[in-house]
Design an enzyme around this catalytic site. Structure first.
Site, PDB file in Angstrom:
ATOM      1  CG  ASP A  95      36.913   5.659 -31.254  1.00  0.00           C
ATOM      2  OD1 ASP A  95      37.648   5.226 -32.172  1.00  0.00           O
ATOM      3  OD2 ASP A  95      36.314   6.754 -31.327  1.00  0.00           O
ATOM      4  CD  GLU A  96      41.220   7.721 -31.056  1.00  0.00           C
ATOM      5  OE1 GLU A  96      42.296   7.318 -31.534  1.00  0.00           O
ATOM      6  OE2 GLU A  96      40.633   8.747 -31.444  1.00  0.00           O
ATOM      7  NE  ARG A 127      43.228  14.614 -35.649  1.00  0.00           N
ATOM      8  CZ  ARG A 127      42.544  13.502 -35.902  1.00  0.00           C
ATOM      9  NH1 ARG A 127      41.296  13.375 -35.511  1.00  0.00           N
ATOM     10  NH2 ARG A 127      43.080  12.499 -36.569  1.00  0.00           N
ATOM     11  CD  GLN A 187      44.659   8.948 -36.074  1.00  0.00           C
ATOM     12  OE1 GLN A 187      44.222   9.820 -35.335  1.00  0.00           O
ATOM     13  NE2 GLN A 187      43.903   8.338 -36.965  1.00  0.00           N
ATOM     14  CE  LYS A 240      40.248   5.113 -37.056  1.00  0.00           C
ATOM     15  NZ  LYS A 240      40.590   6.177 -38.027  1.00  0.00           N
ATOM     16  CB  THR A 241      34.690   7.956 -34.409  1.00  0.00           C
ATOM     17  OG1 THR A 241      36.068   7.793 -34.055  1.00  0.00           O
ATOM     18  CG2 THR A 241      33.905   8.324 -33.184  1.00  0.00           C
TER      19      THR A 241
HETATM   20  P1  ATP Z   1      40.141   9.588 -36.584  1.00  0.00           P
HETATM   21  O1  ATP Z   1      41.096   8.518 -36.985  1.00  0.00           O
HETATM   22  O2  ATP Z   1      40.731  10.921 -36.723  1.00  0.00           O
HETATM   23  O3  ATP Z   1      39.528   9.306 -35.261  1.00  0.00           O
HETATM   24  P2  ATP Z   1      37.798   8.519 -37.827  1.00  0.00           P
HETATM   25  O4  ATP Z   1      38.211   7.431 -38.727  1.00  0.00           O
HETATM   26  O5  ATP Z   1      37.222   8.144 -36.535  1.00  0.00           O
HETATM   27  O6  ATP Z   1      38.969   9.555 -37.682  1.00  0.00           O
HETATM   28  P3  ATP Z   1      35.352  10.003 -38.151  1.00  0.00           P
HETATM   29  O7  ATP Z   1      35.621  11.050 -37.147  1.00  0.00           O
HETATM   30  O8  ATP Z   1      34.401   8.942 -37.822  1.00  0.00           O
HETATM   31  O9  ATP Z   1      36.743   9.382 -38.651  1.00  0.00           O
HETATM   32  O10 ATP Z   1      34.880  10.644 -39.512  1.00  0.00           O
HETATM   33  C1  ATP Z   1      35.560  11.730 -40.112  1.00  0.00           C
HETATM   34  C2  ATP Z   1      34.574  12.638 -40.813  1.00  0.00           C
HETATM   35  O11 ATP Z   1      34.077  12.000 -41.967  1.00  0.00           O
HETATM   36  C3  ATP Z   1      33.377  12.978 -39.964  1.00  0.00           C
HETATM   37  O12 ATP Z   1      33.035  14.322 -40.207  1.00  0.00           O
HETATM   38  C4  ATP Z   1      32.314  12.043 -40.473  1.00  0.00           C
HETATM   39  O13 ATP Z   1      31.021  12.551 -40.284  1.00  0.00           O
HETATM   40  C5  ATP Z   1      32.657  11.934 -41.959  1.00  0.00           C
HETATM   41  N1  ATP Z   1      32.265  10.641 -42.538  1.00  0.00           N
HETATM   42  C6  ATP Z   1      32.636   9.437 -42.136  1.00  0.00           C
HETATM   43  N2  ATP Z   1      32.097   8.477 -42.911  1.00  0.00           N
HETATM   44  C7  ATP Z   1      31.374   9.109 -43.849  1.00  0.00           C
HETATM   45  C8  ATP Z   1      30.569   8.664 -44.968  1.00  0.00           C
HETATM   46  N3  ATP Z   1      30.417   7.390 -45.274  1.00  0.00           N
HETATM   47  N4  ATP Z   1      29.978   9.616 -45.708  1.00  0.00           N
HETATM   48  C9  ATP Z   1      30.126  10.916 -45.414  1.00  0.00           C
HETATM   49  N5  ATP Z   1      30.857  11.388 -44.402  1.00  0.00           N
HETATM   50  C10 ATP Z   1      31.471  10.490 -43.622  1.00  0.00           C
HETATM   51 MG    MG Z   2      37.834   8.588 -34.550  1.00  0.00          MG
END
Ligand code: ATP
Ligand code: MG
Length: 813
Positions: A244-245, A645, A275, A57-58
């Site tokens: 975000d969040e 995490r 979360q 997402k981020t």
């Molecule tokens: P959280 O809910 O914990 O905040 P999130 O959904 O924001 O998580 P991110 O932090 O954006 O997730 O991504 C998690 C990991 O996955 C990061 O290391 C990111 O670089 C990797 N990632 C995300 N999307 C892809 C993708 N399409 N291909 C490869 N790696 C990815």
């Molecule tokens: Mg995130």
């Protein structure tokens, strides 16, 4: 002042070549999966990404910011991007820069709600009756102000404490209620005076040209609601809004966002209902669940692939969160096939837990269990409560493992710890004027600047220390009233504490204690420390202080007393602390991160340690007492945040005993442990780590070398089997522990410092130090030696703390 002076700066900052890229395919899109890409490329209208942890997402949000700029849709200063922490904001800025292949100048509106609102409020302060240079009060000031109001209104502060009023008003502000629109249903609050006091408080703040944290948002929302022209200006200016969040926004933040997005509706929110961990601060998970209703026609993106964690970690996290009712429910999968199971381990006590984790971190550094060697930057320890950090900090300082505490000061730098140690220093040495100055009026004794100056004067004139200066001043009747009574009590206390430290001269052979030490004091140093904290009024000071920080500070004081246990006396402890602080360099090298679970939101680390999984600590008793099932479910979401995490290795641990304020308390393993799906968890014994050593783990390793999977069903029963509870070693330990007189250090064999072992060392000597191990003397400075320790690095230590390496052979270490 409401002109947008960043505009011109932008034109110069963004090169034409970049603008010409609009519409061209950008490599950052290739990194995204189709659903993420859709979220990035759907630039018009509302977008919601509601998806589980680690699904990108981020990452997608960041790519979207880059995309907005790359396509020329918005200038950096026309994008409003809200993150949860300043750290997250910095990271996002860096990441956008990397995606664009250049540093992003500008983006003044990327930050936390509070940071952005400060800027907005400075521009329009006069619209809510403030000047643009208003001050922002911290919690202490806020409480002090409320206390004054309560007293002025003749309300009994004991029954109606300021802290309660502060919580009430904060809650109202989080709901965007000004004094004028607190609903009638709240009329009974704070003995029917709540709304009225809220009004007085706001008036008082205005007179002081001050705001509290809650005001930052509330005032801006008020301005937007009452000055349509201002609102429209910002609606036009912020062409795109990203959040975000989103699951952790409160009502005021939600209203603020809705007002700004009303016009163009170009708002993209991302979050995960599982979360949501700030309910206790007014976050409303309903905001994210309602998004589609609020923004009709929203494009909703659901992401299911987790890119962060191994299958075991993901399954363990999902297993725990499954126990919560009323979730949206999401299925997560990962393309990763292999990986370590989540490791689970039980320890005898908190110190043992810290010791084991320290060792394990070192083996991760070397490369272990088929994992490549890790940098310390890759490793995090996530705790439920900040007082848990102390054991890790102490251990890591001892073995020379660099660490950083994220989101707060390090343990021994905390205000309450420094205050408490100043009292200890005075007890050890009443000559310690710096310590006296620090605590003479902490807690408040009615000894203001003038009284303190007079004490100094009396001391100087008589060539005495400040304690004696105070005595002289009192004898000369140079001080009267409450101050005199309190000062008398303080110096009498110091004298008595000092007396209690002086060794007993032993003429009675029976009085010689049995652990080989030759010095007997009148009272154990732990009892003394407790007495000092009580009798000085310092504990009561924090008990009465009803700030939100109060309970945490008390917990830290308890931790401090716990830390003493490893030392023979106060002096040894104080020396230990001053040496480790002295040795602590601000090196920029790799460091283990220690932080709270709340602070870890949104972050990721290859290896994560999750210590202290004990009922009452995690889930926290306080949040269960205050919010019942709701509180428990929020704690469970916190467990989910913690486990997710981890990228490659997650290690959960608990201790069977914690020492709380001089008392051993046995703890039950966290109920979350039994919610972990068994097949994704490996129960560990600490194999040979302390084989034959003193610790419970070492005993367990001898007593029960293999894991019995037998008929036991729950994970913590299996840990119990594998570890300590049923082993003969456990029982022995228990017997020994309860027989141990209060204050006798459990590890006295290890920590006893032989004061007679002073040896004349010369450079190049091999020596042994009880805490730092073997090393070589590199330099000598008075009674201090510069030693290059084999394991703990270079440190300065007091000469009498080391022995010749040869003679150390029989020391159990
Ligand atoms: P959280 O809910 O914990 O905040 P999130 O959904 O924001 O998580 P991110 O932090 O954006 O997730 O991504 C998690 C990991 O996955 C990061 O290391 C990111 O670089 C990797 N990632 C995300 N999307 C892809 C993708 N399409 N291909 C490869 N790696 C990815
Ligand atoms: Mg995130």
């Amino acid at each position: 002042m409401s002109s947008f002076d960043e505009a011109d700066a932008f034109d110069a900052a963004v090169p034409l070549s970049q603008r010409a890229m609009a519409g061209a395919r950008a490599p950052y899109l290739d990194d995204l999966n189709p659903a993420q890409r859709k979220a990035v490329e759907t630039l018009d209208g509302p977008v919601l990404m509601l998806a589980g942890a680690g699904t990108g997402k981020t990452k997608a949000l960041t790519a979207r910011i880059a995309h907005l700029m790359m396509t020329g849709r918005a200038r950096p200063n026309e994008v409003l991007a809200v993150t949860f922490t300043n750290k997250a904001a910095r990271e996002m800025k860096d990441r956008v820069g990397r995606l664009l292949g250049q540093t992003v100048e500008g983006m003044p509106w990327l930050g936390t709600f509070h940071a952005i609102c400060v800027k907005l409020l400075r521009r329009h302060a006069e619209l809510v009756g403030l000047k643009s240079n208003f001050t922002i009060l911290d919690t202490d000031d806020q409480i002090r102000l409320m206390k004054q109001l309560i007293l002025a209104e003749n309300i009994d502060e004991k029954r109606w404490p300021a802290r309660q009023l502060a919580g009430l008003i904060d809650g109202w502000k989080n709901r965007a209620w000004t004094p004028g629109n607190v609903p009638a249903s709240e009329a009974a609050a704070f003995n029917n005076r709540g709304t009225e006091l809220y009004d007085f408080y706001q008036q008082r703040l205005k007179t002081l040209n001050a705001v509290d944290f809650g005001d930052l948002l509330l005032h801006v929302v008020t301005i937007f609601q009452t000055h349509n022209d201002v609102l429209e200006q910002y609606q036009r200016w912020f062409k795109y809004i990203l959040v975000d969040e989103y699951q952790d926004t409160n009502v005021a933040q939600y209203m603020w966002l809705r007002l700004l997005a009303q016009g163009h509706r170009n708002i993209c929110c991302v979050g995960d209902d599982d979360q949501s961990i700030y309910g206790w601060r007014g976050a409303e998970v309903g905001n994210i669940l309602r998004f589609e209703k609020d923004f009709e026609g929203a494009h909703v993106v659901r992401l299911e692939q987790n890119y962060r964690s191994t299958p075991h970690i993901l399954a363990a996290a999902s297993g725990v969160i499954d126990a919560n009712q009323g979730r949206l429910g999401k299925s997560l999968w990962t393309a990763e096939e292999s990986g370590e199971k989540v490791r689970l381990i039980g320890h005898w006590d908190g110190e043992e837990e810290a010791r084991w984790i320290g060792e394990d971190v070192e083996s991760l550094q070397r490369g272990t269990r088929g994992l490549d060697p890790m940098s310390l930057d890759d490793i995090a320890i996530l705790v439920r409560a900040s007082h848990q950090m102390r054991a890790f900090e102490d251990r890591f300082l001892t073995i020379g493992l660099p660490y950083r505490v994220i989101g707060g000061p390090r343990f021994y730098e905390r205000m309450e710890i420094r205050d408490a140690m100043a009292y200890f220093r005075l007890a050890v040495s009443p000559d310690d004027d710096l310590a006296f100055e620090r605590v003479v009026n902490t807690p408040k004794r009615g000894l203001g600047d003038k009284a303190q100056k007079n004490i100094q004067l009396a001391a100087r004139e008589n060539g005495a220390n400040l304690v004696d200066g105070a005595r002289i001043l009192l004898a000369d009747k140079g001080l009267g009233g409450k101050g005199a009574v309190e000062l008398r009590r303080l110096i009498d206390n110091i004298e008595r504490w000092h007396e209690l430290i002086r060794p007993v001269v032993m003429d009675d052979e029976d009085a010689v204690i049995d652990d080989g030490t030759s010095v007997q004091t009148r009272i154990s140093h732990i009892e003394l420390a407790e007495q000092i904290l009580e009798e000085s009024g310092y504990v009561a000071h924090w008990q009465n202080d009803k700030t939100p920080e109060g309970p945490g500070r008390l917990e830290n004081l308890k931790e401090l007393v716990k830390a003493l246990e490893q030392f023979e006396n106060l002096q040894g402890f104080l020396e230990h602390v001053s040496l480790i602080m002295d040795n602590e360099s601000n090196s920029s090298g790799a460091k283990v991160s220690i932080m709270t679970l709340h602070g870890a939101k949104g972050l990721e680390f290859p290896a994560v340690f999750l210590p202290g999984w004990e009922d009452g600590l995690f889930p926290s008793q306080r949040s269960m007492d205050e919010s019942g099932l709701k509180g428990l479910e929020e704690e469970r979401r916190l467990a989910y945040v913690g486990i997710t995490r981890a990228e490659r290795l997650a290690t959960i641990s608990f201790a069977a005993n914690r020492r709380v304020y001089g008392q051993w308390q046995s703890a039950m393993p966290s109920r979350f442990i039994d919610e972990l799906p068994t097949k994704h968890v490996e129960v560990l014994t600490p194999p040979g780590l302390y084989g034959g050593g003193y610790g419970a783990a070492g005993m367990a390793a001898q007593a029960s070398p293999s894991i019995s999977m037998g008929s036991k069903s729950t994970l913590h029963e299996r840990v119990a089997d594998a570890n300590v509870y049923n082993s003969p070693g456990w029982k022995r330990m228990q017997a020994r522990s309860s027989a141990r007189p209060m204050g006798q250090p459990r590890e006295s064999r290890n920590m006893v410092i032989d004061a007679t072992a002073i040896s004349a060392h010369t450079e190049g000597d091999r020596v042994f130090h009880q805490k730092f191990g073997y090393g070589t003397v590199m330099g000598i400075e008075g009674d201090k030696l510069d030693i290059a320790f084999d394991k703990a690095g270079s440190k300065k230590v007091v000469a009498r703390f080391v022995t010749d390496a040869d003679s150390a052979g029989d020391v159990p270490f």
